[in-house]
Write an enzyme that holds these catalytic residues in place. Structure first.
Site, PDB file in Angstrom:
ATOM      1  N   CYS A   6       0.823  -1.213   0.000  1.00  0.00           N
ATOM      2  CA  CYS A   6       0.000   0.000   0.000  1.00  0.00           C
ATOM      3  C   CYS A   6       0.856   1.261   0.000  1.00  0.00           C
ATOM      4  O   CYS A   6       0.329   2.363  -0.120  1.00  0.00           O
ATOM      5  CB  CYS A   6      -0.924   0.015   1.225  1.00  0.00           C
ATOM      6  N   HIS A  17      -2.037  -5.220   7.213  1.00  0.00           N
ATOM      7  CA  HIS A  17      -2.455  -5.441   5.824  1.00  0.00           C
ATOM      8  C   HIS A  17      -3.239  -6.747   5.726  1.00  0.00           C
ATOM      9  O   HIS A  17      -2.771  -7.796   6.179  1.00  0.00           O
ATOM     10  CB  HIS A  17      -1.251  -5.504   4.897  1.00  0.00           C
ATOM     11  N   CYS A  18      -4.446  -6.672   5.154  1.00  0.00           N
ATOM     12  CA  CYS A  18      -5.271  -7.869   4.945  1.00  0.00           C
ATOM     13  C   CYS A  18      -5.051  -8.365   3.523  1.00  0.00           C
ATOM     14  O   CYS A  18      -5.352  -7.655   2.561  1.00  0.00           O
ATOM     15  CB  CYS A  18      -6.748  -7.553   5.177  1.00  0.00           C
ATOM     16  N   CYS A  31      -8.562  -8.696   1.598  1.00  0.00           N
ATOM     17  CA  CYS A  31      -9.127  -7.419   1.156  1.00  0.00           C
ATOM     18  C   CYS A  31      -8.141  -6.611   0.323  1.00  0.00           C
ATOM     19  O   CYS A  31      -8.522  -5.636  -0.313  1.00  0.00           O
ATOM     20  CB  CYS A  31      -9.563  -6.589   2.359  1.00  0.00           C
ATOM     21  N   CYS A  59      -4.634  -2.145   3.751  1.00  0.00           N
ATOM     22  CA  CYS A  59      -4.332  -1.999   5.167  1.00  0.00           C
ATOM     23  C   CYS A  59      -5.597  -1.573   5.904  1.00  0.00           C
ATOM     24  O   CYS A  59      -6.325  -0.682   5.439  1.00  0.00           O
ATOM     25  CB  CYS A  59      -3.220  -0.972   5.374  1.00  0.00           C
ATOM     26  N   HIS A  75      -9.851 -11.330   9.448  1.00  0.00           N
ATOM     27  CA  HIS A  75     -10.772 -11.389   8.313  1.00  0.00           C
ATOM     28  C   HIS A  75     -11.735 -12.544   8.544  1.00  0.00           C
ATOM     29  O   HIS A  75     -11.309 -13.690   8.710  1.00  0.00           O
ATOM     30  CB  HIS A  75     -10.030 -11.594   6.992  1.00  0.00           C
ATOM     31  N   CYS A  76     -13.025 -12.239   8.559  1.00  0.00           N
ATOM     32  CA  CYS A  76     -14.034 -13.249   8.879  1.00  0.00           C
ATOM     33  C   CYS A  76     -14.768 -13.697   7.618  1.00  0.00           C
ATOM     34  O   CYS A  76     -15.475 -12.898   6.988  1.00  0.00           O
ATOM     35  CB  CYS A  76     -15.041 -12.691   9.885  1.00  0.00           C
ATOM     36  N   CYS A  87     -13.513  -7.739   6.527  1.00  0.00           N
ATOM     37  CA  CYS A  87     -12.408  -7.620   7.462  1.00  0.00           C
ATOM     38  C   CYS A  87     -12.915  -6.914   8.718  1.00  0.00           C
ATOM     39  O   CYS A  87     -13.518  -5.840   8.638  1.00  0.00           O
ATOM     40  CB  CYS A  87     -11.276  -6.820   6.824  1.00  0.00           C
TER      41      CYS A  87
END
EC number: 2.3.1.225
Length: 337
Positions: free
Chosen positions: A134, A144-145, A148, A151, A158-159, A165
């Site tokens: 990012c 950071h995900c 997704c 950040c 994350h579900c 997220c």
């Protein structure tokens, strides 16, 4: 030509992944819709004979159902909050950073930027937390995900069950969803149990409703056990003012690793998620304090209240600090994804 096929294949895979990511949500929605039909029609309207009992069951059920679906909706469709622009490298700095071949100059650029920002956490080695995807310096508790691809402020996890997220913007809604899910399953199980026994003993005729009532109790109990464990774990996290990521990986500050670095005390920890106004604690309306970029820390509160320094959690940090090398107060830079 080959490059075009690769791009098309990559685009197709991304589309398939996006579609498949909604499958867990669809499963939950279908189970909830069936539970609504089974409880309202097969139990209350067909099986329950007392008019007063029907009315009472339906009123309380729909009250819980409204909050259950409301919080689930908010958990799914409240977008994760990203760091604001001041944490990003400017276009010219980004271009200069990418074109610069000397690592020491790159490090100096990031050090100069970090000095102007309210960031107090570091990587495990004591370096500035920089996201090379990012192109930003991560605010405290931001991560950071990879799902997704961005950040997320105060990222918890994350579900897949909400296809979102969970972080600063929707953690309160997620907790409320868990709470109302537990209450929803518990209410169904307790009100259905009496008629489950009657069907089991043969006191009620074996009709189509029997299957729905028996299976409804089984599903409610199954989900209740798993949800109450998950809800209990997140209640513990809230009581310590931790995220799931921080529970597995101790935050490192400029002074070193601190297991309870954000622990402000039980009441203040709850207020960090639900806000100061208690009338909003049970309602899925945004009330978390702050902007998600910076958070009050235990070390700052100790300077105002020395009694906090004598609390037991600090003893845990002594053992933990031995496992880490000494962190220099000077800023090192290391990319983290």
């Amino acid at each position: 030509m080959r490059r075009g096929w690769k791009m098309a294949l990559s685009w197709g895979l991304r589309c398939c992944r996006r579609v498949l990511s909604w499958v867990p949500v669809l499963v939950i929605v279908l189970v909830v819709l069936w539970s609504y039909y089974a409880y309202v029609f097969e139990l209350c309207l067909v099986t329950v004979l007392s008019p007063a009992e029907k009315v009472i069951y339906l009123i309380f059920y729909h009250a819980i159902f409204v909050f259950f679906t409301w919080t689930y909706w908010k958990s799914i469709f409240t977008l994760p909050q990203q760091p604001n622009q001041k944490f990003h490298l400017s276009y010219s700095d980004k271009e200069r950073y990418e074109n610069e071949e000397r690592p020491e100059i790159q490090k100096q650029m990031l050090i100069d930027m970090a000095k102007k920002l309210p960031v107090y956490t570091r990587t495990g080695s004591g370096a500035v937390r920089f996201c090379d995807r990012c192109h930003l310096i991560k605010p405290d508790r931001c991560h950071h995900c990879s799902v997704c691809a961005m950040c997320v402020l105060k990222m918890d996890h994350h579900c897949p069950w909400v296809n979102n997220c969970i972080g600063f913007s929707n953690y309160k809604f997620f907790l409320q969803f868990l709470a109302y899910s537990v209450l929803y399953c518990l209410y169904i199980a307790t009100t259905v149990f009496n008629y489950f026994i009657k069907y089991w003993r043969g006191e009620l005729p074996s009709v189509r409703s029997k299957f729905h009532v028996l299976f409804l109790l089984f599903v409610a109990c199954m989900f209740f056990v798993s949800l109450v464990i998950l809800f209990g774990y997140h209640c513990w996290l809230v009581s310590r003012n931790k995220t799931t990521l921080e529970a597995f990986c101790t935050p490192v500050f400029t002074s070193g690793p601190e297991k309870n670095g954000f622990n402000l005390g039980f009441i203040k920890n709850i207020q960090q998620v639900f806000g100061d106004n208690k009338k909003f604690w049970l309602i899925p309306i945004g009330s978390s304090p702050g902007d998600g970029h910076s958070f009050p820390m235990r070390s700052m509160n100790e300077s105002q209240n020395p009694l906090l320094a004598n609390e037991e959690p600090w003893e845990e940090n002594e053992d933990e600090n031995r496992d880490y090398p000494e962190v220099s107060s000077s800023l090192a830079v290391e990319t983290e994804t």
